[in-house]
Design an enzyme around this catalytic site. Structure first.
Site, short mmCIF file in Angstrom:
data_model
loop_
_atom_site.label_atom_id
_atom_site.label_comp_id
_atom_site.label_asym_id
_atom_site.label_seq_id
_atom_site.Cartn_x
_atom_site.Cartn_y
_atom_site.Cartn_z
N ASP A 22 38.60 34.86 48.13
CA ASP A 22 38.77 35.12 49.56
C ASP A 22 37.43 35.51 50.17
O ASP A 22 37.00 36.66 50.08
CB ASP A 22 39.79 36.23 49.78
CG ASP A 22 40.11 36.44 51.25
OD1 ASP A 22 39.47 35.79 52.10
OD2 ASP A 22 40.99 37.26 51.55
N ALA A 37 54.65 34.98 49.60
CA ALA A 37 55.53 35.99 50.20
C ALA A 37 55.57 37.19 49.27
O ALA A 37 55.66 37.04 48.05
CB ALA A 37 56.93 35.43 50.41
N HIS A 86 50.22 39.28 57.41
CA HIS A 86 50.56 40.02 56.20
C HIS A 86 51.57 41.10 56.58
O HIS A 86 51.29 41.95 57.42
CB HIS A 86 49.31 40.66 55.57
CG HIS A 86 48.40 39.68 54.89
ND1 HIS A 86 48.83 38.87 53.86
CD2 HIS A 86 47.10 39.37 55.07
CE1 HIS A 86 47.83 38.12 53.43
NE2 HIS A 86 46.77 38.40 54.16
N GLY A 87 52.74 41.06 55.94
CA GLY A 87 53.79 42.01 56.28
C GLY A 87 54.79 41.39 57.23
O GLY A 87 54.73 40.20 57.56
N SER A 89 56.82 36.10 54.55
CA SER A 89 57.95 37.02 54.76
C SER A 89 58.23 37.15 56.26
O SER A 89 57.32 37.30 57.07
CB SER A 89 57.64 38.40 54.18
OG SER A 89 57.61 38.37 52.78
N ASP A 104 45.04 36.54 43.37
CA ASP A 104 45.28 36.45 44.81
C ASP A 104 44.26 37.30 45.56
O ASP A 104 44.07 38.48 45.23
CB ASP A 104 46.70 36.94 45.11
CG ASP A 104 47.11 36.71 46.56
OD1 ASP A 104 46.72 35.68 47.14
OD2 ASP A 104 47.83 37.57 47.10
N HIS A 105 43.58 36.73 46.55
CA HIS A 105 42.58 37.44 47.34
C HIS A 105 41.51 38.08 46.46
O HIS A 105 41.15 39.25 46.63
CB HIS A 105 43.23 38.49 48.23
CG HIS A 105 44.04 37.92 49.35
ND1 HIS A 105 43.48 37.33 50.46
CD2 HIS A 105 45.38 37.82 49.52
CE1 HIS A 105 44.43 36.91 51.27
NE2 HIS A 105 45.60 37.17 50.72
N THR A 143 56.37 40.85 51.01
CA THR A 143 57.05 41.96 51.67
C THR A 143 58.56 41.89 51.52
O THR A 143 59.22 42.88 51.18
CB THR A 143 56.67 42.03 53.16
OG1 THR A 143 55.24 42.11 53.26
CG2 THR A 143 57.29 43.25 53.82
#
Length: 290
Positions: free
Chosen positions: A103, A228, A176-177, A208, A82-83, A230
């Protein structure tokens, strides 16, 4: 444990009108939580080695930890970077990741195309699908001028045509978050337009805290993978804090309760994403030598 095709998992989601969940692990207990949730929900899952765990234990050990737990599980799961940075992509290929996200969203548009195109060429030569990102996803509770972050429909069309990427992560109002204020409604029309011009499955990071109605509308508009972290991480933390609030307890007691609560939270996400009861172990498993 069978060997599963990440591209087929996401394509099945597209055909079925649902989204597969991509969730991050942070230690052994959170890895176990995701796999046990996938088994309980009978759902496919992307086990994501992400930006928090890599600095904590390194890419190789993060992969080996996930691989060890996956070898003991019957879940329909794939290990996904991821990323990933440019260098991490090639390390992940050497390690044996099933799926890779490169990314390049921090690059300018032309450089993102150039770098992603090369990553796709190399990964495809190993039979590994690639997710890329176009547009930028801000962190929650920061000042956001959304036109600076949204994915351009025209750029998405050209990006996919020139890179050959398998999945595209887009920015359409997610963060994000979890924001402390009312979340911005997703730009569902933008999602549908990008789906129509690219013709590939789309991904939303930062699911999230997004209202369920928006999640369902995004899936209907073309989102077939939802990331997701968080909400699940908070569930794990809650289990630890509730255990320690009872008085002196062993660390393992807190982590066990955190794992239990994270399992519940992950199963709920899988139901909301529509991927519960969608595991296709018999159809997608390929014979491998133990």
């Amino acid at each position: 444990m069978g060997k599963f095709d990440p591209a087929e998992i996401v394509e099945s989601a597209r055909r079925g009108g649902y989204a597969v969940g991509g969730f991050n692990m942070h230690n052994v207990e959170t890895t176990q939580a995701l796999l046990q949730a996938a088994e309980l929900a009978d759902a496919p899952v992307f086990m994501q080695v992400g930006r928090a765990v890599v600095p904590h234990m390194g890419l190789a050990e993060s992969f080996r930890m996930t691989q060890r737990e996956l070898s003991k599980s019957d879940a329909q799961a794939v290990i996904h970077l991821d990323h990933g940075t440019y260098d991490e992509v090639f390390e992940a290929l050497r390690l044996g990741f099933d799926s890779i996200m490169f990314d390049g969203s921090h690059l300018d548009f032309e450089d993102n195309i150039k770098a992603t195109k090369y990553v796709v060429k190399v990964c495809h030569s190993f039979g590994v699908p690639v997710e890329a990102e176009l547009g930028k996803i801000p962190d929650a509770n920061t000042a956001i001028n959304w036109p600076d972050f949204y994915t351009s429909v025209d750029e998405a069309e050209r990006f996919v045509a020139e890179t050959g990427v398998d999945f595209l992560a887009i920015s359409a109002g997610v963060m994000h978050g979890v924001t402390a204020t009312e979340p911005l409604p997703l730009d569902i029309e933008r999602i549908a337009r990008i789906r129509d011009v690219t013709g590939i499955p789309l991904v939303l990071h930062g699911a999230s805290g997004v209202p369920l109605d928006d999640i369902r509308a995004a899936i209907a508009a073309g989102i077939n993978k939802l990331n997701a972290d968080t909400d699940l991480r908070h569930a794990f933390r809650r289990g630890i804090e509730e255990t320690w609030a009872l008085g002196d307890r062993q660390l393992e007691d807190g982590m066990a309760e955190g794992r239990r609560q994270m399992i519940e939270a992950t199963v709920q996400k899988m139901r909301e994403f529509g991927c519960a009861d969608r595991s296709q172990n018999q159809n997608l498993a390929q014979a491998v030598t133990a």
